[in-house]
Design a protein around this motif. Structure first.
Motif, PDB file in Angstrom:
ATOM      1  N   THR A 183       0.861  -1.175   0.000  1.00  0.00           N
ATOM      2  CA  THR A 183       0.000   0.000   0.000  1.00  0.00           C
ATOM      3  C   THR A 183       0.895   1.221   0.000  1.00  0.00           C
ATOM      4  N   SER A 184       0.749   2.045  -1.009  1.00  0.00           N
ATOM      5  CA  SER A 184       1.565   3.257  -1.119  1.00  0.00           C
ATOM      6  C   SER A 184       1.266   4.174   0.055  1.00  0.00           C
ATOM      7  N   ASP A 185       2.307   4.536   0.809  1.00  0.00           N
ATOM      8  CA  ASP A 185       2.095   5.452   1.923  1.00  0.00           C
ATOM      9  C   ASP A 185       1.940   6.897   1.453  1.00  0.00           C
ATOM     10  N   MET A 186       2.361   7.183   0.224  1.00  0.00           N
ATOM     11  CA  MET A 186       2.211   8.541  -0.304  1.00  0.00           C
ATOM     12  C   MET A 186       0.891   8.742  -1.040  1.00  0.00           C
ATOM     13  N   TYR A 187       0.440   7.698  -1.758  1.00  0.00           N
ATOM     14  CA  TYR A 187      -0.726   7.851  -2.627  1.00  0.00           C
ATOM     15  C   TYR A 187      -1.925   7.032  -2.162  1.00  0.00           C
ATOM     16  N   ASP A 188      -1.742   6.160  -1.161  1.00  0.00           N
ATOM     17  CA  ASP A 188      -2.804   5.375  -0.547  1.00  0.00           C
ATOM     18  C   ASP A 188      -3.558   4.485  -1.538  1.00  0.00           C
ATOM     19  N   PHE A 189      -2.823   3.721  -2.330  1.00  0.00           N
ATOM     20  CA  PHE A 189      -3.437   2.692  -3.161  1.00  0.00           C
ATOM     21  C   PHE A 189      -2.555   1.454  -3.121  1.00  0.00           C
ATOM     22  N   ASP A 190      -3.151   0.309  -3.482  1.00  0.00           N
ATOM     23  CA  ASP A 190      -2.442  -0.970  -3.446  1.00  0.00           C
ATOM     24  C   ASP A 190      -1.852  -1.309  -4.805  1.00  0.00           C
ATOM     25  N   TYR A 191      -0.707  -2.008  -4.762  1.00  0.00           N
ATOM     26  CA  TYR A 191      -0.096  -2.541  -5.974  1.00  0.00           C
ATOM     27  C   TYR A 191       0.711  -3.770  -5.599  1.00  0.00           C
ATOM     28  N   GLN A 192       1.026  -4.584  -6.598  1.00  0.00           N
ATOM     29  CA  GLN A 192       1.829  -5.779  -6.382  1.00  0.00           C
ATOM     30  C   GLN A 192       3.218  -5.573  -6.981  1.00  0.00           C
ATOM     31  N   VAL A 193       4.223  -6.107  -6.301  1.00  0.00           N
ATOM     32  CA  VAL A 193       5.596  -6.062  -6.804  1.00  0.00           C
ATOM     33  C   VAL A 193       6.166  -7.472  -6.737  1.00  0.00           C
ATOM     34  N   THR A 194       6.705  -7.927  -7.864  1.00  0.00           N
ATOM     35  CA  THR A 194       7.386  -9.221  -7.931  1.00  0.00           C
ATOM     36  C   THR A 194       8.790  -8.989  -8.462  1.00  0.00           C
ATOM     37  N   VAL A 195       9.796  -9.419  -7.696  1.00  0.00           N
ATOM     38  CA  VAL A 195      11.180  -9.361  -8.179  1.00  0.00           C
ATOM     39  C   VAL A 195      11.397 -10.620  -9.007  1.00  0.00           C
ATOM     40  N   ASN A 196      11.666 -10.428 -10.297  1.00  0.00           N
ATOM     41  CA  ASN A 196      11.862 -11.548 -11.213  1.00  0.00           C
ATOM     42  C   ASN A 196      13.319 -12.001 -11.278  1.00  0.00           C
ATOM     43  N   ASP A 197      14.244 -11.043 -11.114  1.00  0.00           N
ATOM     44  CA  ASP A 197      15.663 -11.353 -11.205  1.00  0.00           C
ATOM     45  C   ASP A 197      16.444 -10.269 -10.479  1.00  0.00           C
ATOM     46  N   PHE A 198      17.606 -10.652  -9.951  1.00  0.00           N
ATOM     47  CA  PHE A 198      18.469  -9.722  -9.227  1.00  0.00           C
ATOM     48  C   PHE A 198      19.911 -10.124  -9.466  1.00  0.00           C
ATOM     49  N   LYS A 199      20.745  -9.143  -9.799  1.00  0.00           N
ATOM     50  CA  LYS A 199      22.168  -9.437  -9.937  1.00  0.00           C
ATOM     51  C   LYS A 199      22.975  -8.181  -9.625  1.00  0.00           C
ATOM     52  N   LEU A 200      24.213  -8.394  -9.180  1.00  0.00           N
ATOM     53  CA  LEU A 200      25.158  -7.307  -8.921  1.00  0.00           C
ATOM     54  C   LEU A 200      26.210  -7.351 -10.007  1.00  0.00           C
ATOM     55  N   VAL A 201      26.388  -6.238 -10.725  1.00  0.00           N
ATOM     56  CA  VAL A 201      27.302  -6.208 -11.860  1.00  0.00           C
ATOM     57  C   VAL A 201      28.139  -4.921 -11.829  1.00  0.00           C
ATOM     58  N   ARG A 202      29.243  -4.953 -12.522  1.00  0.00           N
ATOM     59  CA  ARG A 202      30.114  -3.779 -12.609  1.00  0.00           C
ATOM     60  C   ARG A 202      29.813  -2.915 -13.836  1.00  0.00           C
ATOM     61  N   GLU A 203      28.957  -3.397 -14.740  1.00  0.00           N
ATOM     62  CA  GLU A 203      28.616  -2.645 -15.945  1.00  0.00           C
ATOM     63  C   GLU A 203      27.157  -2.897 -16.313  1.00  0.00           C
ATOM     64  N   VAL A 204      26.461  -1.809 -16.699  1.00  0.00           N
ATOM     65  CA  VAL A 204      25.064  -1.900 -17.137  1.00  0.00           C
ATOM     66  C   VAL A 204      24.923  -1.101 -18.426  1.00  0.00           C
ATOM     67  N   ASP A 205      24.464  -1.761 -19.465  1.00  0.00           N
ATOM     68  CA  ASP A 205      24.230  -1.093 -20.755  1.00  0.00           C
ATOM     69  C   ASP A 205      25.419  -0.242 -21.186  1.00  0.00           C
ATOM     70  N   GLY A 206      26.616  -0.777 -21.024  1.00  0.00           N
ATOM     71  CA  GLY A 206      27.827  -0.087 -21.447  1.00  0.00           C
ATOM     72  C   GLY A 206      28.356   0.952 -20.468  1.00  0.00           C
ATOM     73  N   VAL A 207      27.656   1.176 -19.350  1.00  0.00           N
ATOM     74  CA  VAL A 207      28.109   2.124 -18.334  1.00  0.00           C
ATOM     75  C   VAL A 207      28.832   1.338 -17.248  1.00  0.00           C
ATOM     76  N   LYS A 208      30.109   1.647 -17.053  1.00  0.00           N
ATOM     77  CA  LYS A 208      30.910   0.973 -16.037  1.00  0.00           C
ATOM     78  C   LYS A 208      30.727   1.665 -14.691  1.00  0.00           C
ATOM     79  N   ILE A 209      30.831   0.913 -13.619  1.00  0.00           N
ATOM     80  CA  ILE A 209      30.678   1.474 -12.275  1.00  0.00           C
ATOM     81  C   ILE A 209      31.680   2.609 -12.047  1.00  0.00           C
TER      82      ILE A 209
END
Length: 101
Positions: free
Chosen positions: A20-46
């Motif tokens: 339940t959004s504490d700012m907007y007071d409505f419900d939504y669902q969140v599902t984490v499908n994948d998680f990874k830690l990487v040093r580069e994303v879309d060609g941008v290096k850390i």
């Protein structure tokens, strides 16, 4: 799993949380499908993002599904910002919009 009032439920990858959004007071669902830690994303290096980055520094790349289960219409990236922190720490830093798809 019974969660005590002052405890937060911890969800695993693939599990869906109803929030339940504490700012907007409505419900939504969140599902984490994948998680990874990487040093580069879309060609941008850390190192391009963090001056003086060390070997342990990583981007957190998280693929999520957000589902509106309320009667309110909204565009998720206009109403939410991603925050990431260790348990017990503050909410972390607001995400850069260029990395929020």
């Amino acid at each position: 799993m019974k969660v005590k009032k002052d405890e937060k439920k911890v969800y695993q990858i693939g599990e869906t949380a109803v929030i339940t959004s504490d700012m907007y007071d409505f419900d939504y669902q969140v599902t984490v499908n994948d998680f990874k830690l990487v040093r580069e994303v879309d060609g941008v290096k850390i190192e391009d993002y963090i001056s003086g980055a060390i070997d342990e520094d990583r981007f957190a790349v998280i693929n999520v599904t957000i589902k509106n289960i309320s009667d309110e219409a909204y565009v998720p990236n206009e109403m939410f910002s991603a925050n990431f922190s260790k348990q017990g720490d503050d909410g972390g830093h607001t995400s850069e919009d260029q990395f929020f798809y």
